[in-house]
Write a protein that holds these residues in place. Structure first.
Motif, PDB file in Angstrom:
ATOM      1  N   ASP A 103      33.470  40.691  81.176  1.00 40.54           N
ATOM      2  CA  ASP A 103      33.148  40.428  79.744  1.00 40.54           C
ATOM      3  C   ASP A 103      34.429  40.505  79.156  1.00 40.54           C
ATOM      4  O   ASP A 103      35.418  41.631  79.056  1.00 40.54           O
ATOM      5  CB  ASP A 103      32.564  41.219  78.677  1.00 40.54           C
ATOM      6  CG  ASP A 103      32.147  41.228  77.312  1.00 40.54           C
ATOM      7  OD1 ASP A 103      32.912  40.267  77.273  1.00 40.54           O
ATOM      8  OD2 ASP A 103      30.864  41.627  77.394  1.00 40.54           O
ATOM      9  N   LEU A 104      35.229  39.261  79.243  1.00 39.41           N
ATOM     10  CA  LEU A 104      36.479  39.246  78.809  1.00 39.41           C
ATOM     11  C   LEU A 104      36.985  40.079  77.333  1.00 39.41           C
ATOM     12  O   LEU A 104      37.956  40.142  76.746  1.00 39.41           O
ATOM     13  CB  LEU A 104      36.686  37.598  78.463  1.00 39.41           C
ATOM     14  CG  LEU A 104      36.823  36.578  80.010  1.00 39.41           C
ATOM     15  CD1 LEU A 104      37.015  35.575  79.716  1.00 39.41           C
ATOM     16  CD2 LEU A 104      37.807  37.120  80.903  1.00 39.41           C
ATOM     17  N   GLY A 105      35.750  39.661  76.482  1.00 45.53           N
ATOM     18  CA  GLY A 105      35.904  39.659  75.207  1.00 45.53           C
ATOM     19  C   GLY A 105      36.238  41.018  75.017  1.00 45.53           C
ATOM     20  O   GLY A 105      37.392  42.143  74.627  1.00 45.53           O
ATOM     21  N   VAL A 106      35.524  42.055  75.889  1.00 48.89           N
ATOM     22  CA  VAL A 106      35.614  43.546  76.053  1.00 48.89           C
ATOM     23  C   VAL A 106      37.265  43.947  76.238  1.00 48.89           C
ATOM     24  O   VAL A 106      37.382  44.882  75.670  1.00 48.89           O
ATOM     25  CB  VAL A 106      34.462  44.447  77.047  1.00 48.89           C
ATOM     26  CG1 VAL A 106      34.181  45.804  76.681  1.00 48.89           C
ATOM     27  CG2 VAL A 106      32.983  43.915  75.979  1.00 48.89           C
ATOM     28  N   ARG A 107      37.548  43.357  77.401  1.00 51.92           N
ATOM     29  CA  ARG A 107      38.830  43.522  77.702  1.00 51.92           C
ATOM     30  C   ARG A 107      39.808  43.427  77.136  1.00 51.92           C
ATOM     31  O   ARG A 107      40.971  44.641  76.873  1.00 51.92           O
ATOM     32  CB  ARG A 107      38.872  42.848  79.069  1.00 51.92           C
ATOM     33  CG  ARG A 107      40.167  43.382  80.194  1.00 51.92           C
ATOM     34  CD  ARG A 107      39.891  44.418  80.459  1.00 51.92           C
ATOM     35  NE  ARG A 107      39.241  45.233  80.934  1.00 51.92           N
ATOM     36  CZ  ARG A 107      38.687  44.480  82.450  1.00 51.92           C
ATOM     37  NH1 ARG A 107      39.245  44.102  83.106  1.00 51.92           N
ATOM     38  NH2 ARG A 107      37.660  45.196  83.098  1.00 51.92           N
ATOM     39  N   LEU A 108      40.096  42.037  76.622  1.00 47.88           N
ATOM     40  CA  LEU A 108      41.117  41.899  75.628  1.00 47.88           C
ATOM     41  C   LEU A 108      41.197  42.809  73.797  1.00 47.88           C
ATOM     42  O   LEU A 108      41.315  43.283  73.482  1.00 47.88           O
ATOM     43  CB  LEU A 108      40.073  40.273  75.012  1.00 47.88           C
ATOM     44  CG  LEU A 108      41.297  39.502  75.602  1.00 47.88           C
ATOM     45  CD1 LEU A 108      41.581  39.647  76.912  1.00 47.88           C
ATOM     46  CD2 LEU A 108      41.364  38.495  74.816  1.00 47.88           C
ATOM     47  N   LYS A 109      39.898  43.124  73.791  1.00 45.61           N
ATOM     48  CA  LYS A 109      40.246  44.449  72.986  1.00 45.61           C
ATOM     49  C   LYS A 109      40.221  45.825  73.291  1.00 45.61           C
ATOM     50  O   LYS A 109      41.440  45.868  72.330  1.00 45.61           O
ATOM     51  CB  LYS A 109      38.346  45.003  72.275  1.00 45.61           C
ATOM     52  CG  LYS A 109      38.173  43.834  71.617  1.00 45.61           C
ATOM     53  CD  LYS A 109      36.382  43.580  71.398  1.00 45.61           C
ATOM     54  CE  LYS A 109      36.108  44.740  70.058  1.00 45.61           C
ATOM     55  NZ  LYS A 109      34.340  45.678  70.140  1.00 45.61           N
ATOM     56  N   GLN A 110      40.569  46.339  74.570  1.00 52.36           N
ATOM     57  CA  GLN A 110      40.865  47.273  74.572  1.00 52.36           C
ATOM     58  C   GLN A 110      42.528  46.744  75.311  1.00 52.36           C
ATOM     59  O   GLN A 110      43.142  47.669  74.287  1.00 52.36           O
ATOM     60  CB  GLN A 110      40.490  47.148  76.088  1.00 52.36           C
ATOM     61  CG  GLN A 110      39.306  48.115  76.182  1.00 52.36           C
ATOM     62  CD  GLN A 110      38.754  47.631  77.657  1.00 52.36           C
ATOM     63  OE1 GLN A 110      38.821  47.782  78.825  1.00 52.36           O
ATOM     64  NE2 GLN A 110      37.230  48.718  78.272  1.00 52.36           N
ATOM     65  N   HIS A 111      42.954  45.430  75.461  1.00 53.36           N
ATOM     66  CA  HIS A 111      44.181  45.482  75.900  1.00 53.36           C
ATOM     67  C   HIS A 111      44.703  45.288  74.318  1.00 53.36           C
ATOM     68  O   HIS A 111      45.756  46.330  74.450  1.00 53.36           O
ATOM     69  CB  HIS A 111      44.481  43.991  75.914  1.00 53.36           C
ATOM     70  CG  HIS A 111      44.423  44.302  77.327  1.00 53.36           C
ATOM     71  ND1 HIS A 111      44.659  44.754  78.543  1.00 53.36           N
ATOM     72  CD2 HIS A 111      43.699  43.369  78.918  1.00 53.36           C
ATOM     73  CE1 HIS A 111      44.810  44.730  80.083  1.00 53.36           C
ATOM     74  NE2 HIS A 111      43.673  43.493  80.223  1.00 53.36           N
ATOM     75  N   ALA A 112      44.710  45.118  73.178  1.00 52.76           N
ATOM     76  CA  ALA A 112      44.450  44.940  71.494  1.00 52.76           C
ATOM     77  C   ALA A 112      44.878  46.131  71.068  1.00 52.76           C
ATOM     78  O   ALA A 112      46.015  46.710  70.219  1.00 52.76           O
ATOM     79  CB  ALA A 112      43.997  44.213  70.502  1.00 52.76           C
TER      80      ALA A 112
END
Length: 315
Positions: free
Chosen positions: A75-84
């Protein structure tokens, strides 16, 4: 054999300008590329493709140079929220999400793509990676490997179009062009008859002589070409970062009182090549001379344009 067939690429500027959110797709390719600035991340993660499985690139600058991170997620969105939210990744400013239509990529597919992209980026060496060790690709069937390699080949067409050039290989093995290697002196009679324009740049004061060819639209400086031993211009400006990149990547190495190209290298222009060779900003249009005629690159180019039929020039 190089595939010279044209490809049709569609870019869609979602919010109407090229620095905003962008989607990119190739005709007859299942892949989908979505680019978003970090400042638009909240809006970007509301999009359907943000919930797909895929690989992603985080792009930015760190310590004054380009920097990147390559990852994968179901899930790309979940991972990007983590990186942010992560404190060790404050440097990234742009995210590139790569998925497939109808969410067709599975976990093994995206792990394979991630592993291959990391290896490719490190081999080319344009952009340092935040990644730690290179992950091993998962075991895929022969058919799936072929599919993912074809997927990657198409992705390499799309990324430069959205100004991601970290996978462009500009260094080439010695002798990869259709031209003679550079020597201290080159006899016109020794040149081959292939339709490749050949140029030379000389700086006698420092015993510097470089040779290049214009082939398939690329200005390629040849292995064995000499250049000034170090950068003489202002640090951090002009082509100084490129000079440092060529040194780090092993494209040029010191040799006595000067430096030398140990690989062929494709520059973006004659002036870029001349600047690297002189160690300071330079006008490549005047510095390079066509070997057969002796005229400058600018004069040679004008002759090519003058030779066009009138109807071609007016088209």
């Amino acid at each position: 054999m190089i595939d010279t067939k044209g490809r049709s690429l569609e870019l869609f500027y979602i919010d109407g300008h090229p620095d905003g959110m962008i989607t990119a797709e190739l005709f007859n390719w299942t892949g989908h590329v979505f680019v978003t600035p970090r400042t638009r991340l909240t809006e970007a993660l509301r999009r359907e493709e943000a919930g797909y499985a895929g690989v992603y690139l985080l792009l930015g600058e760190k310590d004054g140079q380009d920097f990147a991170y390559i990852g994968e997620a179901e899930d790309l969105g979940v991972r990007l929220k983590q990186h942010a939210a992560a404190s060790d990744k404050d440097w990234w400013e742009t995210a590139v999400l790569v998925s497939a239509s109808a969410n067709r990529l599975n976990k093994a597919h995206v792990k394979y793509l991630e592993a291959r992209l990391i290896v490719m980026a490190r081999e080319i060496g344009h952009t340092p990676l935040h990644n730690g060790n290179s992950p091993k690709p998962p075991g895929l069937t022969e058919a799936d490997i072929a599919k993912m390699e074809a997927f990657l080949a198409s992705l390499m067409v799309v990324l430069p179009a959205i100004r991601v050039d970290m996978f462009i290989q500009r260094s080439r093995p010695a002798g990869s062009t259709n031209a003679v290697p550079p020597q201290q002196t080159v006899s016109v009679n020794s040149l081959n008859s292939d339709p490749v324009a050949e140029f030379t740049l000389k700086y006698p004061k420092y015993e510097i002589e470089a040779h290049a060819v214009l082939q398939d639209g690329e200005f390629i400086v040849l292995t064995g070409s000499r250049l000034y031993a170090s950068w003489q211009g202002k640090e951090g400006t002009g082509y100084h970062p490129l000079r440092e990149e060529l040194e780090r990547g092993g494209v040029i190495k010191p040799e006595g009182q000067f430096a030398v190209f140990v690989k062929d290298y494709a520059f973006s222009s004659p002036s870029a090549a001349a600047s690297i060779i002189y160690g300071r900003p330079a006008n490549g249009q005047e510095s390079w001379h066509e070997i057969r005629s002796g005229v400058t690159y600018k004069e040679w180019e004008n002759r090519q344009l003058d030779a066009l039929p009138v109807e071609d020039a007016e088209a």
